[in-house]
Design an enzyme around this catalytic site. Structure first.
Site, PDB file in Angstrom:
ATOM      1  N   ARG A 270       0.850  -1.101  -0.210  1.00  0.00           N
ATOM      2  CA  ARG A 270       0.089   0.089  -0.138  1.00  0.00           C
ATOM      3  C   ARG A 270       0.870   1.194  -0.056  1.00  0.00           C
ATOM      4  O   ARG A 270       1.764   1.180   0.718  1.00  0.00           O
ATOM      5  CB  ARG A 270      -1.009   0.076   1.341  1.00  0.00           C
TER       6      ARG A 270
ATOM      7  N   GLU B  11      -3.157   7.993  -5.456  1.00  0.00           N
ATOM      8  CA  GLU B  11      -3.404   7.434  -6.802  1.00  0.00           C
ATOM      9  C   GLU B  11      -4.461   7.900  -7.337  1.00  0.00           C
ATOM     10  O   GLU B  11      -5.453   8.155  -6.756  1.00  0.00           O
ATOM     11  CB  GLU B  11      -3.633   5.892  -6.297  1.00  0.00           C
TER      12      GLU B  11
ATOM     13  N   HIS C 177      -0.095   0.418  -9.731  1.00  0.00           N
ATOM     14  CA  HIS C 177      -1.119  -0.411  -9.192  1.00  0.00           C
ATOM     15  C   HIS C 177      -1.590  -1.793  -9.880  1.00  0.00           C
ATOM     16  O   HIS C 177      -2.677  -1.788  -9.893  1.00  0.00           O
ATOM     17  CB  HIS C 177      -2.146   0.517  -8.252  1.00  0.00           C
TER      18      HIS C 177
HETATM   19  N1  LIG Z   1      -0.416  -4.050  -5.167  1.00  0.00           N
HETATM   20  C1  LIG Z   1      -1.757  -4.697  -5.269  1.00  0.00           C
HETATM   21  O1  LIG Z   1      -2.690  -4.837  -6.377  1.00  0.00           O
HETATM   22  C2  LIG Z   1      -2.394  -5.688  -4.052  1.00  0.00           C
HETATM   23  C3  LIG Z   1      -1.877  -5.332  -2.881  1.00  0.00           C
HETATM   24  N2  LIG Z   1      -2.193  -6.084  -1.694  1.00  0.00           N
HETATM   25  C4  LIG Z   1      -1.808  -5.490  -0.421  1.00  0.00           C
HETATM   26  O2  LIG Z   1      -0.979  -6.467   0.053  1.00  0.00           O
HETATM   27  C5  LIG Z   1      -1.137  -6.421   1.311  1.00  0.00           C
HETATM   28  C6  LIG Z   1      -1.134  -7.815   2.030  1.00  0.00           C
HETATM   29  O3  LIG Z   1      -1.955  -8.754   1.652  1.00  0.00           O
HETATM   30  P1  LIG Z   1      -2.179 -10.062   2.201  1.00  0.00           P
HETATM   31  O4  LIG Z   1      -0.951 -11.037   2.273  1.00  0.00           O
HETATM   32  O5  LIG Z   1      -3.520 -10.825   1.407  1.00  0.00           O
HETATM   33  O6  LIG Z   1      -2.737 -10.017   3.908  1.00  0.00           O
HETATM   34  P2  LIG Z   1      -2.495 -10.982   4.930  1.00  0.00           P
HETATM   35  O7  LIG Z   1      -3.425 -10.487   6.118  1.00  0.00           O
HETATM   36  O8  LIG Z   1      -2.769 -12.209   4.677  1.00  0.00           O
HETATM   37  O9  LIG Z   1      -1.090 -10.628   5.549  1.00  0.00           O
HETATM   38  C7  LIG Z   1      -0.809  -9.212   6.124  1.00  0.00           C
HETATM   39  C8  LIG Z   1       0.421  -9.635   7.017  1.00  0.00           C
HETATM   40  O10 LIG Z   1       0.775  -8.472   7.514  1.00  0.00           O
HETATM   41  C9  LIG Z   1       1.101  -8.651   9.097  1.00  0.00           C
HETATM   42  N3  LIG Z   1       1.063  -7.554   9.682  1.00  0.00           N
HETATM   43  C10 LIG Z   1       0.174  -6.736  10.252  1.00  0.00           C
HETATM   44  N4  LIG Z   1       0.253  -5.493  10.920  1.00  0.00           N
HETATM   45  C11 LIG Z   1       1.747  -5.528  10.699  1.00  0.00           C
HETATM   46  C12 LIG Z   1       2.804  -4.652  11.246  1.00  0.00           C
HETATM   47  N5  LIG Z   1       2.421  -3.601  11.764  1.00  0.00           N
HETATM   48  N6  LIG Z   1       4.106  -5.086  11.406  1.00  0.00           N
HETATM   49  C13 LIG Z   1       4.443  -6.437  10.471  1.00  0.00           C
HETATM   50  N7  LIG Z   1       3.481  -7.141  10.023  1.00  0.00           N
HETATM   51  C14 LIG Z   1       2.116  -6.675  10.157  1.00  0.00           C
HETATM   52  C15 LIG Z   1      -0.084  -9.844   9.565  1.00  0.00           C
HETATM   53  O11 LIG Z   1       0.301 -10.179  10.502  1.00  0.00           O
HETATM   54  C16 LIG Z   1      -0.233 -10.516   8.331  1.00  0.00           C
HETATM   55  O12 LIG Z   1       0.622 -11.689   8.540  1.00  0.00           O
HETATM   56  C17 LIG Z   1      -2.337  -5.738   1.812  1.00  0.00           C
HETATM   57  O13 LIG Z   1      -2.003  -4.194   2.344  1.00  0.00           O
HETATM   58  C18 LIG Z   1      -3.165  -5.678   0.639  1.00  0.00           C
HETATM   59  O14 LIG Z   1      -4.029  -4.464   0.555  1.00  0.00           O
HETATM   60  C19 LIG Z   1      -3.081  -7.234  -1.831  1.00  0.00           C
HETATM   61  C20 LIG Z   1      -3.342  -7.585  -3.061  1.00  0.00           C
HETATM   62  C21 LIG Z   1      -2.905  -6.860  -4.266  1.00  0.00           C
HETATM   63  O1  LIG Z   2      -6.618  -6.384  -3.467  1.00  0.00           O
HETATM   64  C1  LIG Z   2      -5.739  -5.286  -3.002  1.00  0.00           C
HETATM   65  O2  LIG Z   2      -5.562  -4.970  -2.041  1.00  0.00           O
HETATM   66  C2  LIG Z   2      -5.333  -4.537  -4.162  1.00  0.00           C
HETATM   67  O3  LIG Z   2      -4.516  -3.497  -4.004  1.00  0.00           O
HETATM   68  C3  LIG Z   2      -5.752  -4.472  -5.588  1.00  0.00           C
HETATM   69  O4  LIG Z   2      -6.328  -3.497  -5.797  1.00  0.00           O
HETATM   70  P1  LIG Z   2      -7.256  -3.173  -7.151  1.00  0.00           P
HETATM   71  O5  LIG Z   2      -8.301  -4.054  -7.056  1.00  0.00           O
HETATM   72  O6  LIG Z   2      -6.326  -3.803  -8.605  1.00  0.00           O
HETATM   73  O7  LIG Z   2      -7.541  -1.550  -7.452  1.00  0.00           O
END
Ligand SMILES: NC(=O)C1=CN([C@@H]2O[C@H](COP(=O)(O)OP(=O)(O)OC[C@H]3O[C@@H](n4cnc5c(N)ncnc54)[C@H](O)[C@@H]3O)[C@@H](O)[C@H]2O)C=CC1
Ligand SMILES: O=C(O)C(=O)COP(=O)(O)O
Length: 526
Positions: free
Chosen positions: A230, A259, A278
């Protein structure tokens, strides 16, 4: 028919599912004011990261029942505001895990081999093999910040590429980290020892600018950092300065503080910074996954069914719901009953899990009890989403207790409500084919299935009282469907539970309390 607004691009597979139960309007790129203007007509809103669902939008969405985020991060939704309004917020926790992880890995390899700039130079007609000499990731150390779903997949693939793995995640056990091949360390050590750092944490107040000038200063000058999680987790200005001044070797960013990315120093830095708009979740596969996952949940909620990935219903995952559903119905019925017996303002609710139920999770049962308790005051406005908050705002304290030794029924639930008009308690169990039975009222044992309209009396156990009550109700044309008396000792105090076919007409309750021997009478609708 329900109406759904889809305000960001989602795959047709999701639209098809929504169309089974609702009229679907796809209207992307709306300005906040335009969204506020139209949101009042919709029962559901489906979004990605492009729509900011602010408190103002939620308040204008007077019909909204559900907000579906076709992706993971819900930081663009004011979840507390939705919760207060009883709006379910759902996401797709796993639909784009692989896509996001592969994007982070692609960013790492692109950084180490300068692929974007080498590609651009060849396309400009050049053949420069000196500028783009890269580095191998093999035997290098990757620091994974956030070892959740995406971080774990990145780690697993990186391990297969021969990388050493460090991880920082205060909420993950050492055993889990070791399973994935990671050594858990604190953030400082990770920043100091990693050659590549990849962020996979949610954006929260704690993680905002968790990577800043001070943490960046701990990195090796040869190290690179990747953010596909993020915008705002890294302080962008501090990062641009660190790369420009050669304090670190490079960075790859998929997400930004604001963004679309506007004017930014990041754009001006050459091959050591890679920027993508993104794209982490933007694969065909992920978009089909998240669209189906979230559209199915919106469909279910519009049909009155529970959602499997609600982010604002604590402790109520699909497995818990499946297992506890009958007990939640019991809790809700008992909540309605004890709330109406208590009458006035309830200040304390004690929820007691007895027998086999004592080993279960209490949170879903507390939520269901509160939903029942508050039904009298809030009717359909109270649901599993806002029951806790509504209770807190009304100053209702909740105490949970357990008694595994209670053996009258396999598992039973006892609610006790103390309020301005005194204390009442009710107990219920599931008998036979999971049928709800009331097994105790105010300490008097009974065994009756609840019915929609009931009358309860507290009276002296003495001859003639049942007959008098029967005739009194008969004289007002009230038909009694069933009746049971519960008593502890013969000719002591007793409770009578009557099921009646229709609501008790006004004024009759007062007549009932005039019957000699009847001390109190209550009418309830369940
Ligand atoms: N660039 C993109 O298009 C995408 C971005 N994301 C982002 O990726 C991130 C992670 O997604 P997931 O792995 O599915 O989530 P998840 O919930 O499976 O994993 C997140 C991890 O972060 C840890 N965490 C929470 N607070 C923390 C802190 N202060 N310090 C260290 N670790 C901490 C949690 O314990 C957890 O293990 C989310 O922010 C999501 O929005 C997800 C999908 C697509
Ligand atoms: O799933 C997330 O957290 C993402 O960041 C994906 O974002 P998007 O649905 O591609 O706008």
């Amino acid at each position: 028919m329900s109406k759904v607004l889809v305000s960001d691009p989602i795959d047709q597979a999701g639209i098809d599912i929504l169309s089974q139960v609702a009229t679907v309007d796809v209207n992307t790129g709306l300005k906040p004011a335009e969204l506020i203007e139209i949101i009042g007509q919709y029962d559901a809103l489906m979004i990605r990261s492009g729509t900011r669902v602010t408190q103002e939008i939620i308040e204008a969405g007077t019909q909204l029942k559900i907000i579906g985020r076709a992706g993971v991060g819900v930081d663009n939704v004011d979840v507390p505001a939705a919760t207060r309004r009883g709006i379910v917020v759902v996401n797709s926790p796993e639909g784009n895990t692989i896509a996001a992880a592969e994007h982070a890995l692609a960013m790492m390899l692109s950084l180490s081999r300068h692929i974007p700039d080498a590609n651009a130079s060849v396309k400009r007609g050049e053949w420069d093999r000196k500028t783009f000499v890269g580095a191998e990731v093999y035997k290098k150390t990757l620091g994974v910040v956030g070892l959740g779903k995406i971080g774990s997949h990145v780690a697993t693939v990186a391990k297969a590429m021969g990388m050493k793995l460090l991880a920082y995640d205060p909420f993950i056990s050492t055993e889990r980290a070791e399973q994935i091949g990671c050594q858990l360390v604190d953030l400082d050590l990770l920043m100091q020892q990693s050659d590549y750092i990849t962020l996979h944490i949610p954006k929260t107040p704690e993680t905002t600018h968790i990577i800043n000038a001070t943490t960046l200063a701990k990195m090796k000058p040869t190290a690179r950092i990747i953010n596909c999680a993020r915008g705002g987790i890294i302080d962008e200005a501090a990062l641009a300065a660190a790369v420009k001044e050669g304090k670190i070797a490079g960075a790859a960013l998929d997400v930004f503080e604001s963004e679309p990315l506007g004017e930014s120093d990041l754009r001006a830095i050459g091959k050591d910074i890679i920027l993508t708009p993104h794209l982490g979740a933007s694969t065909t596969e992920a978009q089909v996954n998240v669209a189906i996952d979230v559209a199915e949940q919106i469909r279910d909620v519009l049909l009155g069914l529970p959602a499997r990935s609600a982010v604002n219903i604590p402790g109520l995952g699909p497995d818990v719901l499946e297992e506890l559903k009958p007990y939640m119905q019991l809790a809700e019925t008992l909540g309605k009953l004890v709330g109406q017996l208590a009458g006035g303002r309830v200040e304390l609710l004690t929820v007691r899990l007895q027998g086999e139920l004592a080993t279960n999770k209490s949170q879903p049962l507390v939520i269901a009890s509160l939903k029942g308790l508050l039904h009298q005051a809030l009717r359909e406005r109270v649901n599993y989403v806002n029951a806790n908050i509504e209770a807190k705002e009304r100053g209702i304290r909740v105490i949970e207790t357990r008694d595994a030794s209670a053996r009258d029924y396999a598992g039973s639930l006892r609610l006790e409500a103390t309020g301005t008009l005194g204390t009442h308690s009710v107990t219920g169990a599931l008998l036979g084919d999971k049928e709800i039975h009331l097994t105790d009222v105010d300490g008097f044992p009974i065994n009756v299935p609840p019915s929609k309209y009931m009358v309860f009396t507290l009276h002296r156990d003495m001859p003639g009282i049942i007959g008098k009550l029967g005739s009194l109700l008969g004289s007002f044309n009230v038909n009694i469907a069933s009746m049971q008396v519960g008593r502890k000792i013969v000719r002591g105090d007793a409770v009578m539970a009557l099921s009646i076919d229709d609501p008790l007409p006004d004024g009759i309750l007062a007549e009932i309390t005039k019957v000699p021997g009847i001390r109190d009478a209550y009418t309830v609708t369940l």
